[in-house]
Design an enzyme around this catalytic site. Structure first.
Site, mmCIF file in Angstrom:
data_model
loop_
_atom_site.group_PDB
_atom_site.id
_atom_site.type_symbol
_atom_site.label_atom_id
_atom_site.label_comp_id
_atom_site.label_asym_id
_atom_site.label_seq_id
_atom_site.Cartn_x
_atom_site.Cartn_y
_atom_site.Cartn_z
ATOM 1 N N HIS A 1 43.464 46.166 42.938
ATOM 2 C CA HIS A 1 42.605 46.074 43.552
ATOM 3 C C HIS A 1 41.614 45.999 42.871
ATOM 4 O O HIS A 1 40.678 46.990 43.549
ATOM 5 C CB HIS A 1 43.134 46.465 44.875
ATOM 6 C CG HIS A 1 44.280 46.930 45.540
ATOM 7 N ND1 HIS A 1 44.318 47.599 46.433
ATOM 8 C CD2 HIS A 1 45.085 46.275 45.255
ATOM 9 C CE1 HIS A 1 45.845 47.332 47.037
ATOM 10 N NE2 HIS A 1 46.529 46.716 45.414
HETATM 11 C C1 LIG Z 1 51.135 45.212 40.388
HETATM 12 C C2 LIG Z 1 49.941 44.736 41.313
HETATM 13 C C3 LIG Z 1 50.200 44.729 42.770
HETATM 14 C C4 LIG Z 1 49.875 44.024 43.516
HETATM 15 N N1 LIG Z 1 50.197 44.381 44.861
HETATM 16 C C5 LIG Z 1 49.764 43.851 46.058
HETATM 17 C C6 LIG Z 1 50.333 44.655 47.313
HETATM 18 O O1 LIG Z 1 51.558 44.193 47.639
HETATM 19 N N2 LIG Z 1 49.227 44.094 48.017
HETATM 20 C C7 LIG Z 1 48.524 43.207 47.772
HETATM 21 O O2 LIG Z 1 47.818 42.451 49.072
HETATM 22 N N3 LIG Z 1 48.135 43.282 46.296
HETATM 23 C C8 LIG Z 1 48.462 43.735 45.762
HETATM 24 N N4 LIG Z 1 48.142 43.042 44.487
HETATM 25 C C9 LIG Z 1 46.533 43.029 44.243
HETATM 26 C C10 LIG Z 1 46.315 41.810 44.027
HETATM 27 O O3 LIG Z 1 47.388 40.863 44.103
HETATM 28 C C11 LIG Z 1 45.045 40.478 43.921
HETATM 29 O O4 LIG Z 1 44.323 40.885 44.671
HETATM 30 C C12 LIG Z 1 45.210 39.086 43.986
HETATM 31 O O5 LIG Z 1 45.966 38.619 43.736
HETATM 32 C C13 LIG Z 1 43.785 38.793 42.717
HETATM 33 O O6 LIG Z 1 43.794 37.474 43.740
HETATM 34 P P1 LIG Z 1 42.732 36.265 43.062
HETATM 35 O O7 LIG Z 1 43.378 34.887 43.138
HETATM 36 O O8 LIG Z 1 41.554 37.145 42.856
HETATM 37 O O9 LIG Z 1 43.011 37.194 41.929
HETATM 38 P P2 LIG Z 1 45.006 36.337 40.336
HETATM 39 O O10 LIG Z 1 45.516 36.762 41.826
HETATM 40 O O11 LIG Z 1 44.675 37.731 39.666
HETATM 41 O O12 LIG Z 1 44.373 34.518 40.120
HETATM 42 C C14 LIG Z 1 43.453 34.521 39.205
HETATM 43 C C15 LIG Z 1 44.603 33.560 38.314
HETATM 44 O O13 LIG Z 1 43.225 33.010 37.418
HETATM 45 C C16 LIG Z 1 44.203 32.898 35.895
HETATM 46 N N5 LIG Z 1 43.205 32.729 34.786
HETATM 47 C C17 LIG Z 1 42.183 33.824 34.784
HETATM 48 N N6 LIG Z 1 40.857 33.448 33.904
HETATM 49 C C18 LIG Z 1 40.974 31.595 33.935
HETATM 50 C C19 LIG Z 1 40.738 30.814 33.545
HETATM 51 N N7 LIG Z 1 39.520 30.810 32.821
HETATM 52 N N8 LIG Z 1 40.587 29.881 33.764
HETATM 53 C C20 LIG Z 1 42.993 29.005 34.134
HETATM 54 N N9 LIG Z 1 42.851 30.537 34.623
HETATM 55 C C21 LIG Z 1 42.126 31.132 34.785
HETATM 56 C C22 LIG Z 1 44.342 34.050 35.655
HETATM 57 O O14 LIG Z 1 45.879 34.020 35.221
HETATM 58 C C23 LIG Z 1 45.251 34.008 37.294
HETATM 59 O O15 LIG Z 1 46.451 33.599 37.227
HETATM 60 C C24 LIG Z 1 48.857 43.888 43.038
HETATM 61 C C25 LIG Z 1 48.252 43.586 42.126
HETATM 62 C C26 LIG Z 1 48.574 44.248 41.004
HETATM 63 C C27 LIG Z 1 47.869 43.144 39.602
#
Ligand SMILES: Cc1cc2nc3c(=O)[nH]c(=O)nc-3n(C[C@H](O)[C@H](O)[C@H](O)COP(=O)(O)OP(=O)(O)OC[C@H]3O[C@@H](n4cnc5c(N)ncnc54)[C@H](O)[C@@H]3O)c2cc1C
Length: 644
Positions: free
Chosen positions: A580
């Site tokens: 997270h």
């Molecule tokens: C193993 C694991 C288990 C988890 N379990 C839970 C859970 O059970 N419940 C919960 O609430 N949270 C959980 N989390 C946390 C939650 O999944 C994340 O906090 C959330 O997905 C983050 O959202 P985000 O939009 O910030 O980033 P992300 O979901 O990581 O999305 C960012 C995306 O941007 C893409 N990206 C990055 N840089 C670029 C770029 N320059 N150009 C184009 N694309 C790009 C990446 O490839 C990625 O697909 C877990 C995380 C992990 C890793």
């Protein structure tokens, strides 16, 4: 990056010391190609500087001077007996120097991760681990039309969204539904049910990215695929707690305490279909619940964004993608809505820079992994690349607000391991079904830790097994079948870390667990140890590099507590991860204290918006996916109104 024979020999020596195999037929690291895989992983990582550092290290590794500096003996590593090499590595890992300990941990991970990914039988047999499950039969056609770029491309849209995870997905749906033309750029590739065969090597290689803090204290894991973290995450769904909403509102974005944010949470909750229908405790959670009950503590039932889990064999591999299509990732929900409303989705395209003219964002310059340029011209740019990459992109684009990259918040997590008489098979069962929040408020201000179990497949588990010798390591892996892991997930209070970029534009993460957060971790670890003991654990361990063992039948917990406190959480001392990751482009009421305003717009550049984990004003304290999606939904709703 080309490694020479000298580098290869050094890597093989290191890997075979960590994983020498045994006389019972378990192969060594070299025998399964782990050293080659380690070099390949290093060379294909996002940071060229990391591979160059490894190249330098391996070049020096077998010299007498290096041995003297690292191990206190001028004897070359290759001239040592196996026992001497093991002692040399242990000495490195136990060093009083944080950088030496961090080096040991980096080498340990570099050697044991490829080893546990490649080893297969007969090690798996000793663990009772069945290996990959195979591609699911009758998987439906993937529902999304994800486009690849094959030549230089320029596109136009009302809004270009960078990232397709918890932040990018809802925004794409809301903006497309408002009649705006939307293009989503995702750096990762598109994988769906039919690709999810429960194979760790494939799943970890294709779906994840990770970066360590610069001092080696903690590893940050993220999803990197269409759907981002929502494809690999454990589908635990928490609404933002009221107390956290009030805290965020007080930091300048008043809507967190208002109906506007409640409506966003409601919309997300409904679209994700959060339910308790698939929260039957697996064996791990049964232990958690039993221990809590024995101590008179509450164990709450988790809500999950799923429909159709088997809560058995397949569910245990959910972190490698859901083969049943049960997990309601953004690829199954919001991105489908967005596509139905006309949005285009490009995969394998990484945004490198936001283009700005006259103080206003005009689009994004991006490229495929092969370097094919992609330009999207747009009225607004919506950045949702996750808390490591979002600030990196803004910094690469020349934004200067010092809050960009600052205030990085994590939920630093470790595990307390209980060896049970019963079979636990921690790679099976409902991902997460119960939680214990007894330690969630240790300071009266809502900071502390929650306890949840986590699925452990062998390679993931290898990070949580300390290493004292090759034989000890194998013996501990064999114990996984009877091991329950209780994750201790700390809500950090700060001051937090920082994401900055190196000369190559790639992120560097500075983060140190603060003293009060370390104290909260210790208290919750002791609590978790008591809990697994109450559930019947014969032996309790932490993930400290030096063995920490409590055998409840032999006496009280006091010596164990003293031991884990003495070892602490410094770099290389304790296995620490963060799933997270938050706060690195935080929303707030003023440019002096935040990176984006309450509309999610950067203070410096018009038309440039952020909504993902990096928007959190502080850590959420609960699993963050639902809060991220709600912020995205809310921010996109405001943006849609502004653009209309
Ligand atoms: C193993 C694991 C288990 C988890 N379990 C839970 C859970 O059970 N419940 C919960 O609430 N949270 C959980 N989390 C946390 C939650 O999944 C994340 O906090 C959330 O997905 C983050 O959202 P985000 O939009 O910030 O980033 P992300 O979901 O990581 O999305 C960012 C995306 O941007 C893409 N990206 C990055 N840089 C670029 C770029 N320059 N150009 C184009 N694309 C790009 C990446 O490839 C990625 O697909 C877990 C995380 C992990 C890793």
């Amino acid at each position: 990056m080309t490694f020479t024979d000298r580098h290869r020999r050094a890597m093989a020596l290191i890997a075979d010391t960590f994983a020498p195999g045994n006389d019972a037929g378990i192969p060594s690291a070299s025998a399964v190609g782990a050293p080659e895989m380690a070099l390949h992983l290093a060379a294909s990582g996002p940071r060229v500087a990391d591979a160059q550092q490894l190249e330098k290290l391996l070049g020096l590794w077998d010299s007498p001077l290096f041995a003297l500096a690292m191990f206190g003996t001028p004897r070359r590593f290759s001239a040592m007996s196996r026992e001497q090499r093991e002692r040399a590595l242990v000495r490195l890992g136990d060093s009083s120097s944080p950088s030496k300990r961090a080096l040991f941990q980096a080498l340990k991970a570099g050697a044991t991760l490829p080893y546990t990914l490649a080893v297969g039988e007969p090690l798996w047999q000793t663990m009772d681990f069945p290996g990959p499950l195979g591609a699911p039969a009758n998987a439906p056609e993937p529902p999304l039309h994800a486009e690849h770029v094959t030549g230089p491309t320029t596109l136009d849209a009302d809004v270009v969204i960078v990232g397709s995870g918890a932040g990018g997905g809802p925004a794409a749906a809301v903006l497309a539904a408002a009649g705006l033309s939307v293009i989503v750029l995702e750096a990762g590739e598109y994988y769906d049910d039919r690709d999810f065969d429960g194979d760790e090597a494939r799943g970890i290689g294709q779906l994840y990215t990770n970066v360590g803090s610069a001092d080696g204290q903690i590893s940050l894991f993220e999803g990197r695929t269409l759907g981002g973290g929502t494809v690999v995450n454990y589908s635990t769904a928490f609404r933002t707690p009221d107390r956290v909403r009030a805290e965020w509102a007080a930091l300048g974005a008043g809507q967190f305490a208002s109906d506007e944010y409640t409506r966003a949470l409601d919309a997300v909750w409904e679209r994700l279909g959060a339910t308790q229908d698939y929260s039957t405790p697996g064996r791990r959670d049964a232990v958690l619940e039993r221990g809590a009950q024995a101590l008179g503590w509450d164990a709450g039932t988790l809500w999950r964004n799923v429909d159709g889990c088997d809560q058995g064999t397949v569910c245990g591999r959910c972190g490698l993608g859901c083969a049943l299509g049960a997990k309601k990732s953004t690829a199954k929900t919001w991105l489908r809505d967005a596509q139905d409303a006309g949005a285009r989705i490009l995969v394998g395209v990484q945004a490198r820079r936001v283009t700005v003219a006259g103080g206003r964002a005009t689009g994004v310059e991006a490229a495929t992994a092969d370097g094919i340029p992609v330009t999207v011209r747009a009225r607004a740019v919506f950045v949702a690349a996750g808390s490591v990459q979002t600030p990196s992109l803004l910094l690469r684009s020349g934004l200067e607000n010092p809050n960009i990259g600052a205030h990085l918040r994590l939920h630093p997590a470790t595990a307390v391991l209980g060896l049970m008489d019963e079979e636990v098979l921690p790679w099976t069962g409902t991902m997460q079904a119960r939680y214990v929040d007894r330690f969630a408020d240790l300071d009266g201000e809502g900071y502390g830790a929650i306890l949840e179990t986590a699925p452990i497949t062998p390679a993931l588990g290898s990070a949580f097994v300390n290493w004292r010798s090759g034989a000890q390591y194998l013996a501990r892996l064999a114990e996984w079948r009877n091991t329950v892991d209780v994750a201790v997930i700390v809500r950090d209070k700060g001051p937090g870390g920082r994401v900055r970029i190196g000369a190559d534009g790639e992120p560097i993460v500075d983060y140190t667990v603060a003293p009060q957060d370390a104290e909260h971790m210790m208290q919750a670890m002791v609590g978790a140890a008591r809990l697994v003991a109450a559930a019947g654990a014969r032996r309790v361990r932490t993930t400290h590099q030096q063995d920490t063992v409590w055998e409840p039948a032999s006496g009280g917990i006091e010596a164990f507590e003293r031991d884990i406190r003495r070892q602490g959480v410094g770099p290389g001392r304790l296995g620490l991860v963060a799933l997270h990751i938050m706060g690195s482009a935080r929303m707030g009421g003023a440019a002096a204290t935040s990176a984006v305003n309450p509309d999610g717009r950067t203070w410096e550049v018009d038309g440039l918006y952020v909504a993902d984990g990096s928007s959190f004003p502080t850590a959420s304290g609960v699993n963050p996916m639902v809060s991220i999606q709600a912020i995205s939904y809310m921010t996109a709703t405001r943006l849609a109104a502004a653009l209309r």
